[in-house]
Write a protein that holds these residues in place. Structure first.
Motif, PDB file in Angstrom:
ATOM      1  N   GLU A   1      14.412  40.446 -50.430  1.00  0.00           N
ATOM      2  CA  GLU A   1      13.786  40.227 -51.503  1.00  0.00           C
ATOM      3  C   GLU A   1      14.658  39.513 -52.872  1.00  0.00           C
ATOM      4  N   PHE A   2      15.906  40.417 -52.892  1.00  0.00           N
ATOM      5  CA  PHE A   2      16.807  39.836 -53.901  1.00  0.00           C
ATOM      6  C   PHE A   2      17.339  38.520 -53.359  1.00  0.00           C
ATOM      7  N   ILE A   3      17.756  38.361 -52.415  1.00  0.00           N
ATOM      8  CA  ILE A   3      18.391  37.025 -51.989  1.00  0.00           C
ATOM      9  C   ILE A   3      17.298  35.937 -52.229  1.00  0.00           C
ATOM     10  N   ALA A   4      16.193  36.321 -51.614  1.00  0.00           N
ATOM     11  CA  ALA A   4      15.006  35.177 -51.753  1.00  0.00           C
ATOM     12  C   ALA A   4      15.076  34.551 -53.276  1.00  0.00           C
ATOM     13  N   ARG A   5      14.954  35.470 -54.175  1.00  0.00           N
ATOM     14  CA  ARG A   5      14.817  35.274 -55.569  1.00  0.00           C
ATOM     15  C   ARG A   5      16.290  34.738 -56.143  1.00  0.00           C
ATOM     16  N   ASN A   6      17.237  35.003 -55.517  1.00  0.00           N
ATOM     17  CA  ASN A   6      18.750  34.498 -56.111  1.00  0.00           C
ATOM     18  C   ASN A   6      19.302  33.546 -55.023  1.00  0.00           C
ATOM     19  N   PRO A   7      19.021  32.437 -54.670  1.00  0.00           N
ATOM     20  CA  PRO A   7      19.711  31.625 -53.752  1.00  0.00           C
ATOM     21  C   PRO A   7      21.015  31.046 -54.114  1.00  0.00           C
ATOM     22  N   ALA A   8      21.010  30.649 -55.236  1.00  0.00           N
ATOM     23  CA  ALA A   8      22.113  30.202 -55.757  1.00  0.00           C
ATOM     24  C   ALA A   8      23.385  31.281 -55.848  1.00  0.00           C
ATOM     25  N   PHE A   9      22.934  32.507 -56.263  1.00  0.00           N
ATOM     26  CA  PHE A   9      23.784  33.570 -56.423  1.00  0.00           C
ATOM     27  C   PHE A   9      24.375  33.920 -55.036  1.00  0.00           C
ATOM     28  N   PHE A  10      23.533  33.909 -54.142  1.00  0.00           N
ATOM     29  CA  PHE A  10      23.808  34.329 -52.703  1.00  0.00           C
ATOM     30  C   PHE A  10      25.129  33.378 -52.008  1.00  0.00           C
ATOM     31  N   ALA A  11      24.577  31.876 -52.371  1.00  0.00           N
ATOM     32  CA  ALA A  11      25.363  30.666 -51.959  1.00  0.00           C
ATOM     33  C   ALA A  11      26.904  31.031 -52.614  1.00  0.00           C
ATOM     34  N   ARG A  12      26.996  31.272 -53.854  1.00  0.00           N
ATOM     35  CA  ARG A  12      28.314  31.657 -54.216  1.00  0.00           C
ATOM     36  C   ARG A  12      29.010  32.750 -53.775  1.00  0.00           C
ATOM     37  N   THR A  13      28.255  33.902 -53.209  1.00  0.00           N
ATOM     38  CA  THR A  13      28.739  34.955 -52.596  1.00  0.00           C
ATOM     39  C   THR A  13      29.336  34.390 -51.172  1.00  0.00           C
TER      40      THR A  13
ATOM     41  N   PHE B   1      23.012  40.415 -44.591  1.00  0.00           N
ATOM     42  CA  PHE B   1      22.206  39.780 -45.523  1.00  0.00           C
ATOM     43  C   PHE B   1      21.577  38.618 -45.271  1.00  0.00           C
ATOM     44  N   ARG B   2      22.052  37.648 -44.519  1.00  0.00           N
ATOM     45  CA  ARG B   2      21.248  36.396 -44.212  1.00  0.00           C
ATOM     46  C   ARG B   2      20.192  36.679 -43.261  1.00  0.00           C
ATOM     47  N   ALA B   3      20.492  37.717 -42.425  1.00  0.00           N
ATOM     48  CA  ALA B   3      19.290  37.989 -41.590  1.00  0.00           C
ATOM     49  C   ALA B   3      18.133  38.637 -42.309  1.00  0.00           C
ATOM     50  N   ALA B   4      18.470  39.710 -43.482  1.00  0.00           N
ATOM     51  CA  ALA B   4      17.632  40.108 -44.296  1.00  0.00           C
ATOM     52  C   ALA B   4      16.693  39.159 -44.895  1.00  0.00           C
ATOM     53  N   VAL B   5      17.274  38.290 -45.505  1.00  0.00           N
ATOM     54  CA  VAL B   5      16.508  37.325 -46.169  1.00  0.00           C
ATOM     55  C   VAL B   5      15.760  36.132 -45.338  1.00  0.00           C
ATOM     56  N   VAL B   6      16.158  35.811 -43.937  1.00  0.00           N
ATOM     57  CA  VAL B   6      15.597  35.141 -43.013  1.00  0.00           C
ATOM     58  C   VAL B   6      14.222  35.880 -42.374  1.00  0.00           C
ATOM     59  N   GLU B   7      14.237  37.340 -42.434  1.00  0.00           N
ATOM     60  CA  GLU B   7      13.176  38.070 -42.087  1.00  0.00           C
ATOM     61  C   GLU B   7      12.235  37.995 -43.138  1.00  0.00           C
TER      62      GLU B   7
ATOM     63  N   GLY C   1      10.749  34.326 -43.532  1.00  0.00           N
ATOM     64  CA  GLY C   1      10.302  33.748 -42.311  1.00  0.00           C
ATOM     65  C   GLY C   1      10.704  32.404 -41.825  1.00  0.00           C
ATOM     66  N   ALA C   2      11.643  32.048 -42.500  1.00  0.00           N
ATOM     67  CA  ALA C   2      12.435  30.809 -42.104  1.00  0.00           C
ATOM     68  C   ALA C   2      13.828  30.745 -42.197  1.00  0.00           C
ATOM     69  N   GLN C   3      14.435  29.620 -42.138  1.00  0.00           N
ATOM     70  CA  GLN C   3      15.647  29.679 -41.904  1.00  0.00           C
ATOM     71  C   GLN C   3      16.316  29.505 -43.256  1.00  0.00           C
ATOM     72  N   TRP C   4      17.812  29.686 -43.584  1.00  0.00           N
ATOM     73  CA  TRP C   4      18.145  29.737 -44.984  1.00  0.00           C
ATOM     74  C   TRP C   4      19.415  29.098 -44.822  1.00  0.00           C
ATOM     75  N   PRO C   5      19.581  28.504 -45.947  1.00  0.00           N
ATOM     76  CA  PRO C   5      20.913  27.339 -46.355  1.00  0.00           C
ATOM     77  C   PRO C   5      21.844  28.298 -46.107  1.00  0.00           C
TER      78      PRO C   5
ATOM     79  N   GLU D   1      19.745  35.211 -36.281  1.00  0.00           N
ATOM     80  CA  GLU D   1      18.911  34.014 -36.757  1.00  0.00           C
ATOM     81  C   GLU D   1      18.110  33.396 -35.375  1.00  0.00           C
ATOM     82  N   ARG D   2      16.902  32.795 -35.655  1.00  0.00           N
ATOM     83  CA  ARG D   2      16.489  32.129 -34.566  1.00  0.00           C
ATOM     84  C   ARG D   2      16.894  30.673 -34.419  1.00  0.00           C
ATOM     85  N   PRO D   3      16.966  29.907 -33.451  1.00  0.00           N
ATOM     86  CA  PRO D   3      17.436  28.716 -33.241  1.00  0.00           C
ATOM     87  C   PRO D   3      16.231  27.792 -34.013  1.00  0.00           C
TER      88      PRO D   3
END
Length: 219
Positions: free
Chosen positions: A147-159, A190-196, A199-203, A216-218
């Motif tokens: 939930e946090f990463i979904a709300r903060n995509p730029a923050f996670f991208a920098r991480t 963390f990526r797997a958590a936000v994908v779950e 329900g979709a791929q994540w940058p 991740e799923r293909p």
């Protein structure tokens, strides 16, 4: 060179690291913290349940003595550990991280995720130990971080980018493949958590690892 800052401004900067409902608790924590001789470094921002917090990159307060910290309530203890997870000394960061990483409070999450992109290997390993549920589908920890990463995509991208940079600079000699680096394992969790969560791929902003490892799923 950083110059000393008005103590009232230093306190304001640390209060801003938490949701406004915690102002009283943060002030109680600040009352037991030794005064900083240097101003905290430029903060990073994150959204926590619809509210923006500004967390200092580093603080320069000495740790309070055990007798001073003992009267703090449970929430205040967690706040104290969060603040000292931003300390300029890596050993201090690790010690306080280990005391708060397992907390289920949403306002703890940005402190933990920020450390996941830093360079101290022992801290990365401590996060992994403290978040066993991160790799368990449907767990409370996995939902919390997703939930946090979904709300903060730029923050996670920098991480992610910082994690790759530190691996390349300090650890490539030890972990020739990024996928074997503990920081990568943590970021993939963390990526797997936000994908779950979404329900979709994540940058992606780091090298790709095998799908079985990334969770991740293909496409």
């Amino acid at each position: 060179m950083q110059l000393p800052r008005d103590p009232s401004n230093v306190a304001h900067a640390l209060v801003a690291a938490f949701p406004t409902r915690l102002v009283g608790d943060v002030q109680s924590v600040l009352a037991v913290m030794p005064e900083a001789k240097l101003a905290s470094m430029t903060p990073f921002e994150a959204e926590v349940q619809g509210e923006t917090v500004a967390i200092p990159s580093r603080i320069y307060n000495e740790e309070p003595g055990a007798d001073l910290g003992r009267p703090l309530a449970e929430t205040q203890q967690v706040i104290l550990h969060c603040l000292y997870s931003r300390h300029h000394d890596g050993w201090v960061r690790q010690r306080h991280l280990e005391q708060m990483v397992a907390s289920g409070e949403p306002w703890v999450v940005p402190f933990v995720v920020q450390l996941a992109g830093e360079y101290v290997l022992e801290i990365l390993e401590a996060i992994g130990r403290g978040l066993p549920g991160l790799t368990v589908p449907g767990s409370a920890q996995r939902r919390l971080y997703g939930e946090f990463i979904a709300r903060n995509p730029a923050f996670f991208a920098r991480t992610e980018r910082r994690g790759v940079s530190y691996w390349s600079c300090y650890y490539r000699w030890k972990y020739g493949a990024f996928g074997t680096y503990p920081g990568c394992v943590l970021l993939e969790a963390f990526r797997a958590a936000v994908v779950e969560q979404v329900g979709a791929q994540w940058p992606r902003h780091m090298p790709r690892v095998p799908l079985a490892d990334a969770g991740e799923r293909p496409a």
